[in-house]
Design a protein around this motif. Structure first.
Motif, PDB file in Angstrom:
ATOM      1  N   THR A   1       0.844  -1.203   0.000  1.00 56.38           N
ATOM      2  CA  THR A   1       0.000   0.000   0.000  1.00 56.38           C
ATOM      3  C   THR A   1       0.877   1.251   0.000  1.00 56.38           C
ATOM      4  OG1 THR A   1      -1.627  -1.232   1.263  1.00 56.38           O
ATOM      5  CG2 THR A   1      -1.894   1.152   1.216  1.00 56.38           C
ATOM      6  N   ALA A   2       1.924   1.246   0.825  1.00 56.53           N
ATOM      7  CA  ALA A   2       2.822   2.410   0.875  1.00 56.53           C
ATOM      8  C   ALA A   2       3.476   2.628  -0.486  1.00 56.53           C
ATOM      9  CB  ALA A   2       3.883   2.188   1.942  1.00 56.53           C
ATOM     10  N   LEU A   3       3.913   1.533  -1.124  1.00 56.92           N
ATOM     11  CA  LEU A   3       4.531   1.645  -2.458  1.00 56.92           C
ATOM     12  C   LEU A   3       3.530   2.197  -3.465  1.00 56.92           C
ATOM     13  CD1 LEU A   3       6.571  -1.684  -2.745  1.00 56.92           C
ATOM     14  CD2 LEU A   3       7.482   0.636  -2.622  1.00 56.92           C
ATOM     15  N   LEU A   4       2.285   1.681  -3.381  1.00 62.85           N
ATOM     16  CA  LEU A   4       1.243   2.134  -4.312  1.00 62.85           C
ATOM     17  C   LEU A   4       0.953   3.621  -4.123  1.00 62.85           C
ATOM     18  CD1 LEU A   4      -1.454  -0.701  -4.414  1.00 62.85           C
ATOM     19  CD2 LEU A   4      -0.238   0.271  -6.354  1.00 62.85           C
TER      20      LEU A   4
ATOM     21  N   ILE B   1      -6.492   6.819 -15.901  1.00 60.71           N
ATOM     22  CA  ILE B   1      -6.431   5.382 -16.230  1.00 60.71           C
ATOM     23  C   ILE B   1      -4.977   4.985 -16.515  1.00 60.71           C
ATOM     24  CG2 ILE B   1      -7.082   3.658 -17.982  1.00 60.71           C
ATOM     25  CD1 ILE B   1      -9.795   5.174 -18.184  1.00 60.71           C
ATOM     26  N   GLU B   2      -4.307   5.805 -17.345  1.00 59.73           N
ATOM     27  CA  GLU B   2      -2.887   5.536 -17.643  1.00 59.73           C
ATOM     28  C   GLU B   2      -2.064   5.512 -16.367  1.00 59.73           C
ATOM     29  OE1 GLU B   2      -0.414   7.518 -20.583  1.00 59.73           O
ATOM     30  OE2 GLU B   2      -2.250   8.155 -21.573  1.00 59.73           O
ATOM     31  N   SER B   3      -2.321   6.509 -15.515  1.00 64.43           N
ATOM     32  CA  SER B   3      -1.559   6.633 -14.273  1.00 64.43           C
ATOM     33  C   SER B   3      -1.792   5.418 -13.372  1.00 64.43           C
ATOM     34  CB  SER B   3      -1.984   7.926 -13.573  1.00 64.43           C
ATOM     35  OG  SER B   3      -1.525   7.953 -12.276  1.00 64.43           O
ATOM     36  N   THR B   4      -3.056   4.960 -13.291  1.00 64.65           N
ATOM     37  CA  THR B   4      -3.375   3.815 -12.435  1.00 64.65           C
ATOM     38  C   THR B   4      -2.636   2.571 -12.916  1.00 64.65           C
ATOM     39  OG1 THR B   4      -5.550   4.766 -12.109  1.00 64.65           O
ATOM     40  CG2 THR B   4      -5.288   2.469 -11.460  1.00 64.65           C
ATOM     41  N   VAL B   5      -2.670   2.358 -14.242  1.00 56.91           N
ATOM     42  CA  VAL B   5      -1.999   1.162 -14.789  1.00 56.91           C
ATOM     43  C   VAL B   5      -0.487   1.261 -14.552  1.00 56.91           C
ATOM     44  CG1 VAL B   5      -1.475  -0.087 -16.919  1.00 56.91           C
ATOM     45  CG2 VAL B   5      -3.789   0.755 -16.514  1.00 56.91           C
ATOM     46  N   ASP B   6       0.081   2.439 -14.866  1.00 58.19           N
ATOM     47  CA  ASP B   6       1.531   2.604 -14.739  1.00 58.19           C
ATOM     48  C   ASP B   6       2.007   2.468 -13.301  1.00 58.19           C
ATOM     49  OD1 ASP B   6       1.675   2.960 -17.377  1.00 58.19           O
ATOM     50  OD2 ASP B   6       2.132   5.094 -17.367  1.00 58.19           O
ATOM     51  N   SER B   7       1.225   2.992 -12.363  1.00 62.49           N
ATOM     52  CA  SER B   7       1.703   3.001 -10.980  1.00 62.49           C
ATOM     53  C   SER B   7       1.464   1.670 -10.269  1.00 62.49           C
ATOM     54  CB  SER B   7       1.048   4.137 -10.193  1.00 62.49           C
ATOM     55  OG  SER B   7      -0.344   3.957 -10.155  1.00 62.49           O
ATOM     56  N   SER B   8       0.502   0.861 -10.760  1.00 65.49           N
ATOM     57  CA  SER B   8       0.191  -0.347  -9.993  1.00 65.49           C
ATOM     58  C   SER B   8       0.657  -1.669 -10.590  1.00 65.49           C
ATOM     59  CB  SER B   8      -1.306  -0.455  -9.713  1.00 65.49           C
ATOM     60  OG  SER B   8      -2.061   0.422 -10.403  1.00 65.49           O
ATOM     61  N   TRP B   9       0.944  -1.709 -11.899  1.00 66.51           N
ATOM     62  CA  TRP B   9       1.169  -3.036 -12.499  1.00 66.51           C
ATOM     63  C   TRP B   9       2.343  -3.779 -11.865  1.00 66.51           C
ATOM     64  CZ3 TRP B   9       5.548  -4.722 -15.048  1.00 66.51           C
ATOM     65  CH2 TRP B   9       6.444  -3.747 -15.467  1.00 66.51           C
ATOM     66  N   MET B  10       3.388  -3.018 -11.558  1.00 68.83           N
ATOM     67  CA  MET B  10       4.564  -3.711 -11.040  1.00 68.83           C
ATOM     68  C   MET B  10       4.344  -4.192  -9.596  1.00 68.83           C
ATOM     69  SD  MET B  10       8.508  -2.580 -11.107  1.00 68.83           S
ATOM     70  CE  MET B  10       8.827  -2.576 -12.840  1.00 68.83           C
ATOM     71  N   VAL B  11       3.665  -3.355  -8.810  1.00 68.43           N
ATOM     72  CA  VAL B  11       3.384  -3.739  -7.424  1.00 68.43           C
ATOM     73  C   VAL B  11       2.492  -4.985  -7.411  1.00 68.43           C
ATOM     74  CG1 VAL B  11       2.363  -2.981  -5.244  1.00 68.43           C
ATOM     75  CG2 VAL B  11       3.590  -1.345  -6.652  1.00 68.43           C
ATOM     76  N   VAL B  12       1.479  -4.990  -8.287  1.00 70.13           N
ATOM     77  CA  VAL B  12       0.565  -6.136  -8.360  1.00 70.13           C
ATOM     78  C   VAL B  12       1.333  -7.384  -8.798  1.00 70.13           C
ATOM     79  CG1 VAL B  12      -1.450  -7.091  -9.550  1.00 70.13           C
ATOM     80  CG2 VAL B  12      -1.461  -4.719  -8.784  1.00 70.13           C
ATOM     81  N   LEU B  13       2.161  -7.208  -9.847  1.00 67.70           N
ATOM     82  CA  LEU B  13       2.900  -8.352 -10.393  1.00 67.70           C
ATOM     83  C   LEU B  13       3.789  -9.001  -9.324  1.00 67.70           C
ATOM     84  CD1 LEU B  13       3.531  -9.835 -13.107  1.00 67.70           C
ATOM     85  CD2 LEU B  13       5.506  -8.355 -13.299  1.00 67.70           C
TER      86      LEU B  13
ATOM     87  N   LEU C   1       1.993 -10.957  -6.412  1.00 67.75           N
ATOM     88  CA  LEU C   1       1.395 -12.261  -6.725  1.00 67.75           C
ATOM     89  C   LEU C   1       2.184 -13.452  -6.149  1.00 67.75           C
ATOM     90  CD1 LEU C   1      -0.030 -11.751 -10.321  1.00 67.75           C
ATOM     91  CD2 LEU C   1      -1.256 -11.808  -8.157  1.00 67.75           C
ATOM     92  N   PRO C   2       3.529 -13.484  -6.292  1.00 73.95           N
ATOM     93  CA  PRO C   2       4.240 -14.644  -5.711  1.00 73.95           C
ATOM     94  C   PRO C   2       4.063 -14.762  -4.202  1.00 73.95           C
ATOM     95  CG  PRO C   2       5.799 -12.961  -6.455  1.00 73.95           C
ATOM     96  CD  PRO C   2       4.467 -12.594  -6.994  1.00 73.95           C
ATOM     97  N   VAL C   3       3.889 -13.604  -3.529  1.00 73.00           N
ATOM     98  CA  VAL C   3       3.689 -13.635  -2.077  1.00 73.00           C
ATOM     99  C   VAL C   3       2.381 -14.364  -1.758  1.00 73.00           C
ATOM    100  CG1 VAL C   3       3.313 -12.212  -0.028  1.00 73.00           C
ATOM    101  CG2 VAL C   3       4.957 -11.474  -1.766  1.00 73.00           C
ATOM    102  N   PHE C   4       1.309 -13.946  -2.429  1.00 72.92           N
ATOM    103  CA  PHE C   4      -0.001 -14.546  -2.142  1.00 72.92           C
ATOM    104  C   PHE C   4      -0.079 -15.989  -2.657  1.00 72.92           C
ATOM    105  CE2 PHE C   4      -0.806  -9.961  -2.122  1.00 72.92           C
ATOM    106  CZ  PHE C   4      -1.167  -9.854  -0.788  1.00 72.92           C
TER     107      PHE C   4
ATOM    108  N   LEU D   1      -7.140 -11.606  -6.676  1.00 74.35           N
ATOM    109  CA  LEU D   1      -7.227 -10.775  -7.881  1.00 74.35           C
ATOM    110  C   LEU D   1      -8.271  -9.682  -7.705  1.00 74.35           C
ATOM    111  CD1 LEU D   1      -6.879 -13.471 -10.691  1.00 74.35           C
ATOM    112  CD2 LEU D   1      -5.170 -11.837  -9.917  1.00 74.35           C
ATOM    113  N   LEU D   2      -9.445 -10.085  -7.151  1.00 71.04           N
ATOM    114  CA  LEU D   2     -10.529  -9.111  -6.980  1.00 71.04           C
ATOM    115  C   LEU D   2     -10.181  -8.066  -5.913  1.00 71.04           C
ATOM    116  CD1 LEU D   2     -13.726 -11.329  -7.244  1.00 71.04           C
ATOM    117  CD2 LEU D   2     -12.868  -9.672  -8.894  1.00 71.04           C
ATOM    118  N   SER D   3      -9.370  -8.418  -4.931  1.00 75.32           N
ATOM    119  CA  SER D   3      -9.027  -7.467  -3.872  1.00 75.32           C
ATOM    120  C   SER D   3      -8.093  -6.384  -4.371  1.00 75.32           C
ATOM    121  CB  SER D   3      -8.340  -8.187  -2.714  1.00 75.32           C
ATOM    122  OG  SER D   3      -9.199  -9.120  -2.162  1.00 75.32           O
ATOM    123  N   PHE D   4      -7.203  -6.762  -5.306  1.00 74.79           N
ATOM    124  CA  PHE D   4      -6.227  -5.783  -5.766  1.00 74.79           C
ATOM    125  C   PHE D   4      -6.842  -4.703  -6.648  1.00 74.79           C
ATOM    126  CE2 PHE D   4      -2.716  -8.013  -3.987  1.00 74.79           C
ATOM    127  CZ  PHE D   4      -1.824  -6.987  -3.760  1.00 74.79           C
ATOM    128  N   VAL D   5      -7.919  -5.062  -7.352  1.00 71.67           N
ATOM    129  CA  VAL D   5      -8.558  -4.060  -8.223  1.00 71.67           C
ATOM    130  C   VAL D   5      -9.053  -2.872  -7.395  1.00 71.67           C
ATOM    131  CG1 VAL D   5     -10.447  -3.635  -9.841  1.00 71.67           C
ATOM    132  CG2 VAL D   5      -9.119  -5.763  -9.976  1.00 71.67           C
TER     133      VAL D   5
END
Lengths: 565, 258
Positions: free
Chosen positions: A79-82, A119-131, A134-137, A155-159
């Motif tokens: 969350t802090a990173l996001l 929309i661009e900003s959301t995708v750019d700022s979150s894709w790497m954190v989400v990616l 995933l291995p953690v979860f 998956l639904l929680s991260f959206v």
């Protein structure tokens, strides 16, 4: 909606066409290299968490508690990173991008422009954190044998988490942009984040976690475990996400869906609220961002420090570039917080050595002190590498569109690069020597180790700085909106890998002879003739490598810049 | 119809700029195709052509900013490839877009240029003050360049290019971003410099400026110089007696495009 899709098309087309543009072969190679490294990190994260969670499972009673606490800490970190990433990206996308002038001249409502950018900003700022979350979860799911609902819930929680953070960040940025010009906000945010980071780091360091190695301090650990039971606030979106994931992990579907619904509905409300806010605030902030912020420090009417006298020994072109380099560096306010960060990290580095609990080690003290001192040589040069990656590697790219001035000037590219080299080499050499000498004093090493460390660092520092300048010239990016990011580019990666290799090889070459000389000193014996030859050859090879590390990258950089265009 | 060195200028005596069979490839694209030209001392030479004809590429090669694929550039008899520093020392280069160091003040940028070109302290003080005043920038000298307008940056670049009193001025679209007063000022200065013996090579889209200012004009199309001479000579080449350069330009470039 059509307007928003149309506004997003240039980005989609650019992405699609990047594969067919000139230099696509090189781009593909870089994608593969980055992809392989990224995959290795992904697998590494999974392996570490899998190992840790498996270990936790083996601790009766406390294991599950620790796993849950780890989950909440992981979520808090993400969350802090996001938040940080969302604020910086929203600021750039909404107010600082070069194409905004064109976009705002189009017959499109500001709200549509805002939403497309958001929309661009959301995708750019979150894709790497989400990616990388995933291995953690995934490791949680595997270790605790969770069903398919858990993975769906993840998956639904991260959206909603990403949408909520991105929407609220954009709202904050829009509100501040009405008061402050956008350029200044970026500096402010970076400064605040760095200060917060340093405070947290100092606080953690001053807790002296090394004391945990002392069994007498275990009462405090028990107290810590008691605090693990404290739940988070029920009003925070992160708590809903956490509760939803925890419930899904334990198979409580109804509870998970309930918290998921809370997250989703709040995310919807946050997006709608921010979209409404954009109608009122966005264009006002954008208009304000077009004005140049006033200077923090006004120019003195009389000539400041008399550079001509200070740098009187240099030739005209050298003096011109040195003064330009120093002025542009220190006037770029985005550099200030990072300099502060380096200062703080150096202080922590030195403090660490002052409190090392060496006396509790079972290994003989003199041997341990000198071994640490030898390893510290590599560590200090690696610190130098990290600093050089941030400040020296982007130095050529920092010329930006004004690089034509260098090309048109009656000064060879070689001179230009060497001036860059010396501007950064001298302060960085001083920094690294301070690191090595002060830590050696803390470690109370032998005179031989002190001499070896200072001389080795003295010989390696030019190599690292020259690799940063030279490879920065081999991989220049004069078009970047933020040249400082060059450190995270492909070239930056090549620089870091080569420096790591350089440090490793020099350490390997010196390790054997150093050990032989040190042991001879301890035993009061002399080196055999063979050991002398071996020592001389090893140190000569290390010196040759240091010289090559200076010469080769500078030549490559010179050739690349000369051929440019 | 390509102009040769002999057609476009005399090779003897006081030739200050000489291009010999200058060629530049970008990948497979030939941007400049065997351009040969000679410009005499004190001459104002205009370089006109449609978009993408190769004007800026040629000018950048002459300024030493871009390396040619083949061919020679001689500035005052010095080969740009063999001794670029000496050749550049003679040039005042003014690009079409005013990219500068935004974190320096105007005066600091001028001092930077002066140091690069070896202008002494006294000469710098006298010339920078005079030129800043001449270009109406004297009140902005202590402001950061990032606060300048486009036109002010363009004027600052021109001041910086004149600071070392170059024998050759190479200028790409000198009037872009300037207001009418600025355009008149630049025209007057270029004329005065040419009278004093400075050679000026300028590319422009503003045909009226070229007609008004230039002693000779070269027309470039698809990377090749298709005609060069005075306006009268160009009219003869284009086989038209129409009054203005625009008609001549359109006719020459249209013919070349066929």
């Amino acid at each position: 909606m059509n307007e928003i899709l149309t506004l997003l098309k240039p980005r989609l087309y650019s992405f699609k066409n990047s594969g067919s543009s000139a230099g696509a072969g090189g781009l593909r190679f870089r994608v593969y290299v980055f992809g392989a490294i990224g995959l290795a990190f992904w697998v590494g994260i999974f392996a570490v968490f899998f190992r840790v969670l498996t270990y936790f499972q083996g601790i009766a009673g406390l294991g599950d508690l620790l796993a849950v606490k780890l989950l909440s800490m992981v979520l808090l970190t993400f969350t802090a990173l996001l938040i940080f990433s969302s604020i910086i990206t929203a600021l750039s996308k909404l107010y600082l991008s070069r194409d905004l002038m064109l976009v705002h001249s189009l017959p499109v409502a500001p709200r549509s422009i805002f939403l497309a950018r958001w929309i661009e900003s959301t995708v750019d700022s979150s894709w790497m954190v989400v990616l990388y979350s995933l291995p953690v979860f995934l490791s949680y799911g595997v270790v605790y044998g969770a069903g398919s609902f858990f993975y769906l819930a993840i998956l639904l929680s991260f959206v909603p988490l990403c949408l909520t953070i991105s929407a609220l960040s954009a709202a904050v940025v829009m509100a501040v942009a009405v008061i402050l010009p956008a350029g200044r906000i970026r500096t402010l945010i970076v400064a605040i984040s760095v200060v917060l980071f340093v405070v947290l780091l100092l606080a953690f360091r001053l807790m002296r976690p090394e004391e945990l190695t002392n069994p007498e301090n275990f009462t405090s650990v028990v107290q810590y475990f008691r605090s693990l039971q404290t739940p988070g606030s029920a009003l925070l979106p992160t708590t809903w996400v956490f509760d939803s994931i925890r419930a899904a992990l334990s198979g409580a579907r109804a509870s998970s869906i309930f918290h998921l619904s809370l997250s989703l509905s709040f995310a919807g409300a946050a997006v709608c609220g921010t979209a409404w806010l954009s109608e009122v605030l966005y264009f006002r902030g954008y208009a304000r961002a077009q004005t140049t912020p006033g200077r923090l420090f006004a120019a003195s009417p009389r000539r400041p420090a008399n550079w001509q006298k200070v740098l009187g020994l240099l030739s005209g072109p050298a003096r011109a570039f040195v003064i330009k380099e120093v002025r542009t560096f220190f006037r770029d306010q985005t550099q200030w917080p990072q300099l502060f960060l380096i200062g703080a990290l150096v202080a922590i580095y030195l403090y660490n050595f002052s409190v090392l609990p060496l006396e509790r080690s079972p290994i003989r003290l003199t041997y341990l002190q000198n071994t640490i001192s030898f390893l510290n040589m590599g560590l200090a040069v690696f610190v130098l590498t990290a600093v050089a990656a941030r400040f020296v590697f982007p130095a050529v790219s920092m010329e930006g569109d004004a690089f034509w001035i260098v090309k048109a000037a009656p000064v060879p590219i070689r001179t230009f690069l060497w001036i860059k080299f010396f501007v950064y080499y001298l302060p960085l050499l001083v920094m690294t020597e301070i690191l090595i000498v002060v830590t050696n004093l803390f470690l109370q090493v032998t005179p031989f180790m002190m001499a070896l460390s200072t001389v080795t660092v003295f010989c390696m520092a030019p190599g690292v700085v020259a690799m940063a300048v030279g490879l920065g010239a081999v991989y220049p990016d004069f078009k970047s909106e933020n040249p400082a990011q060059a450190a995270t580019s492909f070239g930056g990666l090549v620089f870091m890998i080569l420096c790591a290799g350089f440090i490793g090889i020099v350490a390997l070459l010196e390790a054997g002879p150093t050990h032989a000389i040190f042991m001879a000193g301890v035993r009061n014996a002399h080196l055999t003739p063979l050991q002398w030859v071996w020592t001389a050859a090893s140190f000569a090879a290390a010196l040759t490598l240091c010289a090559a590390a200076v010469y080769v990258p500078m030549r490559l950089g010179e050739k690349r810049l000369s051929d440019l265009g | 119809m390509k102009a040769t060195v002999e057609e476009s200028g005399t090779m003897n005596g006081n030739v200050m700029i000489e291009l010999r069979n200058l060629t530049k490839f970008y990948g497979d694209t030939k941007a400049v195709d065997g351009v040969s030209l000679a410009v005499k001392a004190g001459e104002i030479f205009g370089f006109i052509g449609p978009n993408g004809a190769g004007k800026t590429t040629t000018i950048r090669m002459m300024g030493g900013v871009l390396a040619p694929t083949s061919g020679d550039i001689l500035i005052g008899g010095i080969d740009m490839a063999k001794d670029p520093q000496a050749a550049k020392q003679m040039i005042g280069f003014i690009p079409d877009r005013p990219f500068l160091y935004e974190k320096l003040t105007g005066t600091e940028f001028l001092r930077f240029s002066a140091d690069l070109y070896g202008v002494g302290e006294e000469a710098f003080l006298e010339r920078s003050q005079r030129l800043l005043r001449q270009f109406s920038l004297d009140e902005w000298g202590n402001e950061l360049v990032e606060a300048y307008s486009h036109g002010m940056k363009q004027r600052l670049i021109i001041v910086a290019a004149l600071l070392h009193e170059p024998r050759v001025i190479i200028v790409d679209e000198p009037m872009v971003g300037l207001d009418p007063a600025g355009i008149k000022m630049v025209k007057d200065i270029l004329r005065r410099l040419a009278l004093g013996g400075t050679t000026i090579f300028m590319s422009t889209h503003t045909l009226a400026v070229a007609e008004d200012l230039c002693d000779r004009i070269g027309v470039i199309s698809r990377g090749s110089v298709i005609a060069a001479g005075t306006v009268g000579e160009l009219k003869a080449v284009a086989e038209t007696q129409e009054a203005d350069l625009e008609a001549v330009f359109l006719r020459l470039t249209r013919e070349e495009a066929r």
